[in-house]
Design an enzyme around this catalytic site. Structure first.
Site, PDB file in Angstrom:
ATOM      1  N   HIS A 131      25.883 -35.198 -22.062  1.00  0.00           N
ATOM      2  CA  HIS A 131      25.271 -35.789 -23.243  1.00  0.00           C
ATOM      3  C   HIS A 131      24.208 -34.929 -24.638  1.00  0.00           C
ATOM      4  O   HIS A 131      23.586 -35.386 -25.553  1.00  0.00           O
ATOM      5  CB  HIS A 131      23.519 -36.276 -22.907  1.00  0.00           C
ATOM      6  CG  HIS A 131      24.230 -37.220 -21.656  1.00  0.00           C
ATOM      7  ND1 HIS A 131      24.333 -38.803 -21.816  1.00  0.00           N
ATOM      8  CD2 HIS A 131      24.043 -37.575 -19.808  1.00  0.00           C
ATOM      9  CE1 HIS A 131      24.366 -39.523 -20.716  1.00  0.00           C
ATOM     10  NE2 HIS A 131      24.601 -38.639 -20.258  1.00  0.00           N
ATOM     11  N   LYS A 171       4.161  -8.179 -19.221  1.00  0.00           N
ATOM     12  CA  LYS A 171       4.174  -8.640 -17.917  1.00  0.00           C
ATOM     13  C   LYS A 171       3.359  -9.416 -17.487  1.00  0.00           C
ATOM     14  O   LYS A 171       3.610 -10.457 -16.931  1.00  0.00           O
ATOM     15  CB  LYS A 171       4.165  -8.265 -16.979  1.00  0.00           C
ATOM     16  CG  LYS A 171       4.657  -7.928 -15.990  1.00  0.00           C
ATOM     17  CD  LYS A 171       5.136  -8.348 -15.345  1.00  0.00           C
ATOM     18  CE  LYS A 171       5.275  -8.616 -13.602  1.00  0.00           C
ATOM     19  NZ  LYS A 171       7.181  -9.689 -13.498  1.00  0.00           N
ATOM     20  N   ARG A 221       2.640   1.552  -7.796  1.00  0.00           N
ATOM     21  CA  ARG A 221       3.350   0.859  -7.061  1.00  0.00           C
ATOM     22  C   ARG A 221       1.940  -0.142  -7.315  1.00  0.00           C
ATOM     23  O   ARG A 221       2.424  -1.607  -6.393  1.00  0.00           O
ATOM     24  CB  ARG A 221       3.414   1.088  -5.646  1.00  0.00           C
ATOM     25  CG  ARG A 221       3.997   1.813  -5.008  1.00  0.00           C
ATOM     26  CD  ARG A 221       3.953   2.738  -3.511  1.00  0.00           C
ATOM     27  NE  ARG A 221       3.772   1.951  -3.184  1.00  0.00           N
ATOM     28  CZ  ARG A 221       4.585   2.072  -1.352  1.00  0.00           C
ATOM     29  NH1 ARG A 221       5.855   3.375  -1.609  1.00  0.00           N
ATOM     30  NH2 ARG A 221       5.022   0.808  -0.814  1.00  0.00           N
ATOM     31  N   GLU A 236      16.233 -20.604 -14.497  1.00  0.00           N
ATOM     32  CA  GLU A 236      15.742 -19.063 -13.926  1.00  0.00           C
ATOM     33  C   GLU A 236      16.590 -18.058 -13.614  1.00  0.00           C
ATOM     34  O   GLU A 236      16.368 -17.742 -14.430  1.00  0.00           O
ATOM     35  CB  GLU A 236      15.567 -19.329 -12.068  1.00  0.00           C
ATOM     36  CG  GLU A 236      15.184 -17.923 -11.850  1.00  0.00           C
ATOM     37  CD  GLU A 236      13.477 -17.116 -12.388  1.00  0.00           C
ATOM     38  OE1 GLU A 236      13.159 -18.234 -13.104  1.00  0.00           O
ATOM     39  OE2 GLU A 236      13.221 -16.109 -12.370  1.00  0.00           O
ATOM     40  N   CYS A 261       0.895  -1.053   0.100  1.00  0.00           N
ATOM     41  CA  CYS A 261      -0.057  -0.313  -0.046  1.00  0.00           C
ATOM     42  C   CYS A 261       1.022   1.379  -0.358  1.00  0.00           C
ATOM     43  O   CYS A 261       2.073   1.119   0.098  1.00  0.00           O
ATOM     44  CB  CYS A 261      -1.233  -0.184   0.931  1.00  0.00           C
ATOM     45  SG  CYS A 261      -1.834  -0.892   1.152  1.00  0.00           S
ATOM     46  N   LYS A 275      16.690 -15.462 -17.270  1.00  0.00           N
ATOM     47  CA  LYS A 275      16.656 -14.220 -16.511  1.00  0.00           C
ATOM     48  C   LYS A 275      17.908 -12.816 -17.694  1.00  0.00           C
ATOM     49  O   LYS A 275      17.382 -12.096 -18.133  1.00  0.00           O
ATOM     50  CB  LYS A 275      16.972 -13.626 -15.070  1.00  0.00           C
ATOM     51  CG  LYS A 275      16.380 -13.929 -14.452  1.00  0.00           C
ATOM     52  CD  LYS A 275      15.332 -13.110 -13.481  1.00  0.00           C
ATOM     53  CE  LYS A 275      13.943 -13.534 -14.622  1.00  0.00           C
ATOM     54  NZ  LYS A 275      13.689 -14.338 -13.784  1.00  0.00           N
ATOM     55  N   TRP A 322      -3.589  -2.058  -1.837  1.00  0.00           N
ATOM     56  CA  TRP A 322      -3.038  -3.073  -2.273  1.00  0.00           C
ATOM     57  C   TRP A 322      -3.416  -4.610  -1.424  1.00  0.00           C
ATOM     58  O   TRP A 322      -2.983  -4.608  -0.847  1.00  0.00           O
ATOM     59  CB  TRP A 322      -1.302  -3.366  -2.772  1.00  0.00           C
ATOM     60  CG  TRP A 322      -0.922  -4.789  -3.252  1.00  0.00           C
ATOM     61  CD1 TRP A 322      -0.136  -5.432  -2.386  1.00  0.00           C
ATOM     62  CD2 TRP A 322      -0.442  -5.343  -4.433  1.00  0.00           C
ATOM     63  NE1 TRP A 322       0.570  -6.637  -3.356  1.00  0.00           N
ATOM     64  CE2 TRP A 322       0.005  -6.313  -4.410  1.00  0.00           C
ATOM     65  CE3 TRP A 322      -1.592  -4.492  -5.355  1.00  0.00           C
ATOM     66  CZ2 TRP A 322       0.142  -6.928  -5.735  1.00  0.00           C
ATOM     67  CZ3 TRP A 322      -0.985  -5.306  -7.064  1.00  0.00           C
ATOM     68  CH2 TRP A 322      -0.808  -6.325  -6.765  1.00  0.00           C
ATOM     69  N   ASN A 371       0.007   0.846   6.400  1.00  0.00           N
ATOM     70  CA  ASN A 371       0.231  -0.068   4.920  1.00  0.00           C
ATOM     71  C   ASN A 371       1.557  -0.539   6.042  1.00  0.00           C
ATOM     72  O   ASN A 371       1.811  -0.555   7.364  1.00  0.00           O
ATOM     73  CB  ASN A 371       1.871   0.926   4.346  1.00  0.00           C
ATOM     74  CG  ASN A 371       2.967   0.265   3.691  1.00  0.00           C
ATOM     75  OD1 ASN A 371       1.795  -1.255   3.434  1.00  0.00           O
ATOM     76  ND2 ASN A 371       3.363   0.280   2.827  1.00  0.00           N
ATOM     77  N   GLY A 372       1.525  -1.954   5.923  1.00  0.00           N
ATOM     78  CA  GLY A 372       1.907  -3.294   6.371  1.00  0.00           C
ATOM     79  C   GLY A 372       1.069  -4.126   6.831  1.00  0.00           C
ATOM     80  O   GLY A 372      -0.202  -4.526   6.096  1.00  0.00           O
ATOM     81  N   GLU A 389      15.653 -13.357 -21.223  1.00  0.00           N
ATOM     82  CA  GLU A 389      15.098 -12.022 -21.619  1.00  0.00           C
ATOM     83  C   GLU A 389      15.076 -10.867 -21.037  1.00  0.00           C
ATOM     84  O   GLU A 389      14.776 -10.101 -22.100  1.00  0.00           O
ATOM     85  CB  GLU A 389      13.759 -12.598 -20.771  1.00  0.00           C
ATOM     86  CG  GLU A 389      14.098 -12.667 -19.004  1.00  0.00           C
ATOM     87  CD  GLU A 389      12.548 -12.893 -17.984  1.00  0.00           C
ATOM     88  OE1 GLU A 389      11.519 -12.510 -18.782  1.00  0.00           O
ATOM     89  OE2 GLU A 389      13.184 -12.963 -17.415  1.00  0.00           O
TER      90      GLU A 389
HETATM   91  O1  M6R Z   1       2.328 -13.809 -13.917  1.00  0.00           O
HETATM   92  P1  M6R Z   1       2.722 -15.780 -14.214  1.00  0.00           P
HETATM   93  O2  M6R Z   1       3.709 -16.021 -12.753  1.00  0.00           O
HETATM   94  O3  M6R Z   1       1.673 -16.936 -14.204  1.00  0.00           O
HETATM   95  O4  M6R Z   1       3.834 -15.293 -15.141  1.00  0.00           O
HETATM   96  C1  M6R Z   1       4.227 -16.072 -15.986  1.00  0.00           C
HETATM   97  C2  M6R Z   1       5.210 -16.199 -17.095  1.00  0.00           C
HETATM   98  O5  M6R Z   1       5.301 -15.429 -17.633  1.00  0.00           O
HETATM   99  C3  M6R Z   1       6.341 -15.124 -16.068  1.00  0.00           C
HETATM  100  O6  M6R Z   1       6.851 -15.842 -15.450  1.00  0.00           O
HETATM  101  C4  M6R Z   1       7.128 -14.975 -17.216  1.00  0.00           C
HETATM  102  O7  M6R Z   1       8.524 -16.085 -17.083  1.00  0.00           O
HETATM  103  C5  M6R Z   1       8.631 -13.749 -16.655  1.00  0.00           C
HETATM  104  N1  M6R Z   1       8.856 -12.794 -17.921  1.00  0.00           N
HETATM  105  C6  M6R Z   1      10.004 -14.063 -16.510  1.00  0.00           C
HETATM  106  O8  M6R Z   1      10.825 -13.594 -15.875  1.00  0.00           O
END
Ligand code: M6R
Length: 606
Positions: free
Chosen positions: A502, A601, A27, A479, A2, A483, A74, A98-99, A486
């Site tokens: 392999h 996103k 936010r 992961e 929040c 990162k 939020w 907030n909290g 992307e």
């Molecule tokens: O909102 P979600 O966690 O369901 O999203 C899943 C993926 O679209 C998301 O994690 C995507 O891979 C990100 N861009 C990774 O950084």
């Protein structure tokens, strides 16, 4: 997460507060509200939706005064709605918060017995009631606020006003709050961007500080009432920098928010002394009947599932099957009638994950969401939900959502472990102890981020990277590679280190840096052998480990040491330098870090 603001000064509070709320919009929020003090009376307006809806609702009809409070919410407790929006008022006390108040249920019960009536589902509403109930005994408004704060468990940043008294009180514990010092005015805010248009001079309140603003003066005391000195700082931020809290990108801000995000996710849920995990929101069927658990998600959330599988299987000895949501929904998986399906999503709006949830529900299975956005489709439509309290994640690359998801899996494992008899109170106490150390450990990694930036500068010209890890750190490298690719558009591939021979070994030469995650766990020796194989082929090794005396130290091209933790929690630490490395490379290459090309996103279409 929040946002709160409060004003006392010579000008009309309304426009200043509304402008501050607009500046807090980044936010993310689901509702907003404002309270204006005018000649001793307080008027309140709250709306679900946007700040512009609130501004329209209050209009110009004299809704103004010299003091006020405002809030963007939020949601964490109670769905987004007008009645759950702040400010909350009880008798003549008005509060924005907030909290998370951990002991709000207990306080609420006691206050109800005293005759208080509650109108929202929030934890916040207990605060004005509590202050109101303490007023006569405490003898003053300030005394009652101090007495109430001493009774609260959890985290808070609060702004409080009272009808009839020209005083604004602000206080904080574990949630950020600052006081902006303007020209004959004071403005409290949860962060500087909200009020940078009015002042660049701030006092950043510390935990247990109580700031009392009255007739153009500011006094700060501690919870015992003793005055404390706090330095006034001037910040020189551009507007865009201010929105990102001084960070160049939201992604970097969110990486640095991880200690806070994890603490918020744990608050109210871990009871170390009792060896218990509390998930109030959870309503699971008889867990002893569950034969298999499914963990289903996309992207980063899927990687959290892969870690969740290790955490669950190692401790609960229940088979866990992980699946990518877009596969699960079409492959007609063999589901048992008592299986539990856990769907993980930061946004709660990912089309494939929602479709997977529908598929599981069609087969009459219990669905549990792990989600960051309250009121999202997934959280509404699953049978149960556990929220990660990471706060809004704005950068397209998911960072704090991932680490908080893994924390939720760990807490859920403890919760189920107790119910299945796989863990006793001592086990849970010990494991909670390890979990509680994680935020501080992450902070030490963040404090050393400049060495990762130096390393990124040295390696950013390579066009291909291989990431290798074993066991629970195979998902960590998946992961890490995601990162990097992307946001920097550098090709990065991750493999279980044992798979190197392999196929991927054919790629290794002096132009292929290999990122290894190799903590001193049961896979250590095997990963060392893989490093030997890479070095023999002139590959460049960037090693991330928890072992300062790693067998390969001195032979690898770069070594970064993260703090030690238990096997199940090590990925949460090991991923942080990989997030930073990806961020710094992308930033140095000048890509659009927060909105990388071709990505959204929230992937709400198939
Ligand atoms: O909102 P979600 O966690 O369901 O999203 C899943 C993926 O679209 C998301 O994690 C995507 O891979 C990100 N861009 C990774 O950084």
């Amino acid at each position: 997460m929040c946002g709160i603001v409060g004003y006392q000064g010579r000008e009309g509070a309304r426009d200043i507060l509304i402008e501050a709320l607009r500046r807090l919009e980044y936010r993310g929020y689901d509702s907003a509200g404002i309270a204006i003090w005018n000649n001793g009376t307080v008027r309140l307006a709250r709306r679900q939706g946007k700040v512009s809806d609130l501004a329209e609702a209050i209009g110009d009809d004299g809704f103004n005064g010299s003091m006020g409070l405002a809030h963007t919410r939020w949601a964490t407790h109670g769905v987004p709605s007008e009645r759950n929006a702040h400010p909350h008022k009880a008798a003549d006390i008005t509060v924005v918060h907030n909290g998370i108040i951990e002991n709000y249920l207990e306080l609420k019960e006691t206050l109800k017995e005293e005759g208080h009536t509650f109108t929202s589902d929030t934890d916040t509403e207990v605060i004005p009631h509590l202050i109101a109930s303490l007023l006569s005994k405490a003898g003053s408004f300030e005394g009652a606020v101090r007495a109430a704060l001493r009774m609260l468990k959890g985290s808070y940043a609060v702004g409080v006003i009272r009808e009839g008294e020209d005083i604004l009180i602000a206080a904080k514990k574990e949630s950020p709050l600052l006081v902006g010092i303007g020209d004959k005015e004071f403005i409290i805010a949860s962060d500087a961007p909200a009020i940078i248009n009015r002042t660049n001079r701030f006092i950043f309140l510390e935990d247990d500080d109580i700031a009392v603003i009255q007739k153009g003066t500011l006094r700060i005391t501690n919870l015992d009432g003793d005055e404390v000195e706090r330095e006034t700082r001037s910040v020189q931020w551009s507007g865009a920098m201010a929105e990102k809290g001084g960070y160049r990108h939201f992604m970097l801000k969110e990486i640095f928010e991880q200690p806070r995000a994890i603490s918020d996710t744990l608050i109210g849920r871990i009871q170390q002394e009792e060896g218990e995990i509390l998930f109030e929101e959870l309503d699971l069927p008889d867990i002893t009947k569950v034969r298999k658990i499914w963990m289903v998600a996309c992207g980063t959330s899927y990687h959290a599932c892969l870690i969740g599988k290790h955490i669950f299987e190692a401790n609960l000895r229940i088979p866990v099957e992980t699946d990518i949501a877009s596969e699960f929904r079409y492959r007609d998986p063999i589901l048992g009638k008592d299986d539990l399906v856990i769907l993980v999503s930061q946004s709660g709006e990912t089309a494939d994950t929602i479709a997977a949830m529908k598929e599981a529900k069609k087969r009459r299975l219990h669905t549990l969401a792990i989600c960051n956005v309250l009121g999202s489709t997934l959280s509404r439509e699953c049978h149960s939900v556990i929220y990660t309290h990471a706060g809004p994640e704005i950068g397209v690359a998911s960072t704090k959502a991932f680490t908080t998801q893994v924390c939720v899996f760990f807490m859920l494992m403890l919760y189920l472990g107790k119910r299945l008899g796989a863990l006793d109170n001592d086990d849970v106490r010990r494991l909670i102890g390890e979990l509680r150390k994680v935020p501080h450990k992450i902070q030490t990694i963040l404090d050393a981020s400049s060495s990762i930036e130096d390393n990124a500068r040295e390696n950013m010209h390579y066009r291909h990277f291989l990431y290798l890890g074993r066991g629970i750190n195979f998902p960590t490298v998946l992961e890490g590679a995601l990162k990097l690719k992307e946001i920097s558009y550098i090709h990065a591939e991750a493999y279980a280190a044992g798979e190197m021979k392999h196929g991927p070994i054919a790629l290794i030469d002096e132009n292929m840096p290999i990122v290894f995650v190799s903590p001193r766990d049961q896979t250590y020796k095997k990963t060392c052998s893989n490093m030997e194989e890479v070095l023999a082929r002139k590959g460049k090794v960037l090693l991330f480990t928890d072992d300062t005396r790693h067998d390969m130290a001195g032979r690898v091209d770069a070594l970064f040491v993260v703090p030690e933790s238990i096997y199940e929690l090590q990925p949460i630490l090991s991923i942080v330098p990989l997030q930073l490395m990806a961020y710094y490379m992308a930033n140095l290459l000048g890509t659009d870090v927060d909105q990388p090309r071709n990505l959204a996103k929230s992937v709400t279409v198939e």
